[in-house]
Design a protein around this motif. Structure first.
Motif, PDB file in Angstrom:
ATOM      1  N   ARG A  21       0.809  -1.220   0.000  1.00 51.33           N
ATOM      2  CA  ARG A  21       0.000   0.000   0.000  1.00 51.33           C
ATOM      3  C   ARG A  21       0.844   1.273   0.000  1.00 51.33           C
ATOM      4  O   ARG A  21       0.569   2.220  -0.729  1.00 51.33           O
ATOM      5  CB  ARG A  21      -0.930  -0.031   1.220  1.00 51.33           C
ATOM      6  N   SER A  22       1.902   1.310   0.821  1.00 51.35           N
ATOM      7  CA  SER A  22       2.614   2.564   1.071  1.00 51.35           C
ATOM      8  C   SER A  22       4.030   2.623   0.531  1.00 51.35           C
ATOM      9  O   SER A  22       4.650   3.674   0.569  1.00 51.35           O
ATOM     10  CB  SER A  22       2.669   2.830   2.580  1.00 51.35           C
ATOM     11  N   GLY A  23       4.573   1.492   0.101  1.00 54.91           N
ATOM     12  CA  GLY A  23       5.932   1.497  -0.410  1.00 54.91           C
ATOM     13  C   GLY A  23       6.879   0.727   0.482  1.00 54.91           C
ATOM     14  O   GLY A  23       6.464   0.042   1.420  1.00 54.91           O
ATOM     15  N   PRO A  24       8.162   0.835   0.207  1.00 53.20           N
ATOM     16  CA  PRO A  24       9.175   0.051   0.910  1.00 53.20           C
ATOM     17  C   PRO A  24       9.104   0.192   2.429  1.00 53.20           C
ATOM     18  O   PRO A  24       8.882   1.275   2.958  1.00 53.20           O
ATOM     19  CB  PRO A  24      10.494   0.613   0.381  1.00 53.20           C
ATOM     20  N   GLN A  25       9.315  -0.942   3.114  1.00 53.97           N
ATOM     21  CA  GLN A  25       9.315  -0.994   4.567  1.00 53.97           C
ATOM     22  C   GLN A  25      10.721  -1.370   5.036  1.00 53.97           C
ATOM     23  O   GLN A  25      11.261  -2.391   4.637  1.00 53.97           O
ATOM     24  CB  GLN A  25       8.298  -2.029   5.072  1.00 53.97           C
ATOM     25  N   VAL A  26      11.302  -0.544   5.883  1.00 54.05           N
ATOM     26  CA  VAL A  26      12.664  -0.750   6.370  1.00 54.05           C
ATOM     27  C   VAL A  26      12.622  -1.565   7.657  1.00 54.05           C
ATOM     28  O   VAL A  26      11.828  -1.287   8.561  1.00 54.05           O
ATOM     29  CB  VAL A  26      13.359   0.613   6.620  1.00 54.05           C
TER      30      VAL A  26
END
Length: 81
Positions: A21-26
């Motif tokens: 949904r929101s993009g890359p997750q670190v």
């Protein structure tokens, strides 16, 4: 968003959904960025586009320029074997 490793492990479904949904997750370990979870669409955008030879030739700035390339008709020398 940043996720600590333990939290990312415990809430993997949520991390996955956020990546979609929101993009890359670190993901961090000991406060240091260690990994990243990407959606497949984000990953594909990072890959270099591999043109085929046909695409390369079709996109050539010389296409349609009228340039004529002739092949040298010299077939080398005769050799007696």
């Amino acid at each position: 968003m940043n996720w600590q490793l333990q939290e990312a492990r415990d809430k993997f479904s949520q991390v996955f959904e956020e990546a979609q949904r929101s993009g890359p997750q670190v993901i961090t370990v000991g406060g240091e960025e260690a990994a990243i979870l990407l959606s497949m669409d984000d990953y594909r955008r990072l890959l270099p586009h591999q043109e085929t030879l046909a695409e390369f030739l079709m996109n050539s700035p010389l296409r349609g320029s009228g340039i004529e390339i002739e092949r040298d008709q010299d077939f080398g020398r005769d050799v007696d074997l």
